[in-house]
Design an enzyme around this catalytic site. Structure first.
Site, mmCIF file in Angstrom:
data_model
loop_
_atom_site.group_PDB
_atom_site.id
_atom_site.type_symbol
_atom_site.label_atom_id
_atom_site.label_comp_id
_atom_site.label_asym_id
_atom_site.label_seq_id
_atom_site.Cartn_x
_atom_site.Cartn_y
_atom_site.Cartn_z
ATOM 1 N N GLY A 46 0.821 -1.206 0.000
ATOM 2 C CA GLY A 46 0.000 0.000 0.000
ATOM 3 C C GLY A 46 0.850 1.249 0.000
ATOM 4 N N GLN A 51 3.030 9.971 1.555
ATOM 5 C CA GLN A 51 4.337 9.332 1.373
ATOM 6 C C GLN A 51 5.049 9.821 0.113
ATOM 7 O OE1 GLN A 51 2.690 5.148 2.112
ATOM 8 N NE2 GLN A 51 4.775 4.994 2.890
ATOM 9 N N CYS A 100 6.914 -0.650 6.328
ATOM 10 C CA CYS A 100 6.419 0.563 5.664
ATOM 11 C C CYS A 100 7.468 1.031 4.673
ATOM 12 C CB CYS A 100 6.160 1.647 6.713
ATOM 13 S SG CYS A 100 5.582 3.197 6.009
ATOM 14 N N LEU A 101 7.039 1.417 3.487
ATOM 15 C CA LEU A 101 7.984 1.886 2.467
ATOM 16 C C LEU A 101 8.724 3.146 2.923
ATOM 17 C CD1 LEU A 101 5.819 1.315 -0.742
ATOM 18 C CD2 LEU A 101 7.800 -0.026 -0.007
ATOM 19 N N HIS A 142 -3.205 0.564 8.170
ATOM 20 C CA HIS A 142 -1.882 1.180 8.066
ATOM 21 C C HIS A 142 -1.938 2.439 7.184
ATOM 22 C CE1 HIS A 142 2.663 0.802 7.540
ATOM 23 N NE2 HIS A 142 2.334 1.623 6.566
ATOM 24 N N GLU A 143 -2.601 2.312 6.031
ATOM 25 C CA GLU A 143 -2.632 3.446 5.090
ATOM 26 C C GLU A 143 -3.499 4.587 5.619
ATOM 27 O OE1 GLU A 143 -0.375 3.352 2.967
ATOM 28 O OE2 GLU A 143 -0.007 1.200 3.137
ATOM 29 N N HIS A 146 -1.535 6.790 7.839
ATOM 30 C CA HIS A 146 -0.658 7.746 7.144
ATOM 31 C C HIS A 146 -1.381 9.069 6.881
ATOM 32 C CE1 HIS A 146 3.142 5.807 6.223
ATOM 33 N NE2 HIS A 146 2.559 4.717 5.744
#
Ligand code: NI
Length: 178
Positions: A46, A51, A100-101, A142-143, A146
């Protein structure tokens, strides 16, 4: 479509609250396209707009395809676009490994609801509603975090639950190639 640069942990934009999308213009579709391309290039599940430095309430999830033992595809990759999302139902709780990216090279153990129902809009402003379990539920939670400036490391209840992912060094790769 463009692969955008993914911001990492120390960037203060990741800590800001993103704003609602009110106008579903072509720019929103462009943003979503870029986000999927960036996600595919990075190999994640995701990606949220903050981000890539865009403080709007938009995220995408690409749930990976599943394969059987012989390598045949059982289910294709499923793509989700959520704009102005809101979790309207949560059930269960489990502790899951998460990455996480924006925090490359690390993983942690985080408590998440096992299943969720999320509603929002797609890139054309049409209402959407999805229920997810397991990895999909985890990705939605998670997203969504953000979009409120929250990272998974904020949910760690102990530093023991956060670790560096071992990556094979080039030397190891050469050894195993012999
Ligand atoms: Ni993330």
């Amino acid at each position: 479509m463009t692969v955008r640069t993914i911001l990492t942990q120390e960037n203060p934009l990741l800590r800001r609250k993103a704003v609602k999308v009110t106008r579903f213009s072509k720019a929103v579709r462009q943003l979503v396209d870029d986000m999927f391309e960036t996600l595919d290039a990075a190999g994640g599940v995701g990606l949220a707009a903050p981000q890539i430095g865009v403080l709007q309430r938009v995220f995408v999830v690409g749930l990976p395809a599943e394969y059987d033992d012989d390598g045949n595809e059982i289910s294709p990759q499923e793509d989700y676009v959520l704009i102005n999302p809101e979790i309207i139902f949560k059930q269960g709780e489990e502790e899951l490994v998460e990455g996480c990216l924006s925090i490359p090279g690390y993983q942690g153990l985080v408590r998440r609801a096992t299943s969720v129902v999320i509603k929002g809009q797609d890139e054309y402003g049409r209402p959407v509603r999805y229920s997810g379990e397991g990895l999909l539920a985890q990705a939605f939670q998670h997203e969504l975090d953000h979009l409120d400036g929250v990272l998974y490391i904020d949910h760690l209840d102990s530093q023991n639950k956060f670790w560096a992912v071992e990556q094979a060094s080039e030397e190891d790769a050469e050894d195993s190639a012999d």
